[in-house]
Design a protein around this motif. Sequence first.
Motif, short mmCIF file in Angstrom:
data_model
loop_
_atom_site.label_atom_id
_atom_site.label_comp_id
_atom_site.label_asym_id
_atom_site.label_seq_id
_atom_site.Cartn_x
_atom_site.Cartn_y
_atom_site.Cartn_z
N ASP A 191 54.50 3.12 42.60
CA ASP A 191 53.84 4.56 42.32
C ASP A 191 54.83 5.58 43.36
OD1 ASP A 191 52.17 6.33 41.52
OD2 ASP A 191 50.93 6.06 43.29
N ALA A 192 54.97 4.96 44.58
CA ALA A 192 55.55 5.94 45.64
C ALA A 192 56.99 6.26 45.22
CB ALA A 192 55.41 5.22 47.09
N PHE A 193 57.76 5.21 44.87
CA PHE A 193 59.14 5.16 44.72
C PHE A 193 59.71 5.17 43.27
CE2 PHE A 193 58.60 2.73 48.72
CZ PHE A 193 58.61 3.88 49.64
N ARG A 194 59.08 4.77 42.48
CA ARG A 194 59.28 4.68 40.82
C ARG A 194 60.85 4.14 40.79
NH1 ARG A 194 54.81 5.62 38.03
NH2 ARG A 194 53.62 7.55 39.06
N ARG A 195 60.94 2.94 41.23
CA ARG A 195 62.25 2.20 41.29
C ARG A 195 62.04 0.93 40.52
NH1 ARG A 195 64.63 3.20 47.40
NH2 ARG A 195 64.80 5.29 47.26
N PRO A 196 62.91 0.41 39.46
CA PRO A 196 62.67 -0.78 38.70
C PRO A 196 62.36 -2.06 39.68
CG PRO A 196 64.54 0.43 38.00
CD PRO A 196 64.04 1.23 39.30
N GLN A 197 62.97 -2.21 40.83
CA GLN A 197 62.85 -3.19 41.52
C GLN A 197 61.57 -3.24 42.18
OE1 GLN A 197 64.86 -0.94 42.21
NE2 GLN A 197 65.48 -0.48 44.40
N TYR A 198 60.75 -2.28 42.25
CA TYR A 198 59.48 -2.30 42.67
C TYR A 198 58.37 -2.18 41.57
CZ TYR A 198 61.50 -0.51 47.22
OH TYR A 198 61.93 -0.54 48.57
N CYS A 199 58.86 -1.70 40.50
CA CYS A 199 57.81 -1.58 39.47
C CYS A 199 57.97 -2.87 38.21
CB CYS A 199 58.20 -0.47 38.53
SG CYS A 199 57.78 1.04 39.41
N GLN A 208 61.74 -14.05 36.83
CA GLN A 208 62.88 -14.34 37.56
C GLN A 208 63.76 -13.29 38.37
OE1 GLN A 208 62.40 -14.95 34.29
NE2 GLN A 208 61.34 -16.95 34.49
N ALA A 209 63.62 -11.97 37.77
CA ALA A 209 64.25 -10.95 38.39
C ALA A 209 63.49 -10.10 39.42
CB ALA A 209 64.74 -9.95 37.40
N CYS A 210 62.20 -10.35 39.18
CA CYS A 210 61.30 -9.35 39.94
C CYS A 210 60.77 -10.48 41.06
CB CYS A 210 60.25 -8.56 39.14
SG CYS A 210 59.32 -7.22 39.99
N LYS A 211 60.85 -10.01 42.32
CA LYS A 211 60.54 -10.62 43.47
C LYS A 211 59.70 -9.93 44.34
CE LYS A 211 62.95 -14.22 41.90
NZ LYS A 211 62.08 -15.62 41.39
#
Length: 326
Positions: A191-199, A208-211
Amino acid sequence: MARFWPSIPLPWLLISAMFLAADATTFTLVNKCEYTVWPGVLANADEPPLSTTGFPLQKGESRSLAAPAGWGGRFWARTRCAQDPAAGELSCLTGDCGSGQLECGGRGAAPPTTLAEFKLDGDGGLDFFDVSLVDGFNLPMLVAPQGGKGGRGNCTSVGCTGDLNAACPSELRVAAGGGGSGVAACKSACDAFRRPQYCCSGAYGSPQACKPTPYSEAFKSACPQAYSYAYDDATSTFTCAGADYVITFCPSPNASQKSTSSQAQTPEASAAAATGDAPLINNTMVYEGAVAEASRASPSARAHLSSVGLVGVAASMWRWQQLFLA
């Protein structure tokens, strides 16, 4: 012309009524906060709404809602709500559902909000439930199963009972407003950064990709039972069968978290758990999409438990400071 009604013996009517009642699950919402909260209720797609989708709950009050067999949805608490004197619309600083009314009417909570999520009568006839911080945190919450039967599922009380707002990193804070310096809620990194790695979106849209990230790990350290990011299923989804559920807002923060089975609880322990005074259990929860995925997870993954008490809470707060406040 007289209408014909078949003659049904009274005992059969009573038995039918008992079976209908047995199919319903009761959710009891309890407010142990030092202030009023406005719970919101949202049914999953294609699920019927409950008798209410939003209402005020004063300090110390509780309210029970019946859900039909197979129901799925989420509960949360709206906080710092006020009604516009001119327009008459209700707005809340956290958890607002955007309806402008007490009733959310099919609208979900705006993050950051602590969520309790359920899918009743899922795979194998089990209820799947969790407490989720995927959409952030606005207040502590505990879900306590009551009266689970047949030794099926772990039937443990789960949630996030610490105050994450107190140590929330500055970049995630939602200010309390009103001229004060307090923190009303703590955003998720998504919510804070709107970046794919966080969402966990885009190229990161798979387990597998989202850690875990440093932010989600800090959430997990503070509340090991709760979902900290979208694919946190293995340690954050819990099951029970034939239970009712007590959802407590702001449960006792000094309750030690230890696993309990509804089958082994005494009546006194069961009643204490319903109000948040009983020992808690350290396991987590899921956001809406993850509940459905969790219902298909392996039994070994769903059964993973952890145990953290006051020492764990203190350690987690220290970790927040080391990660973000140093």
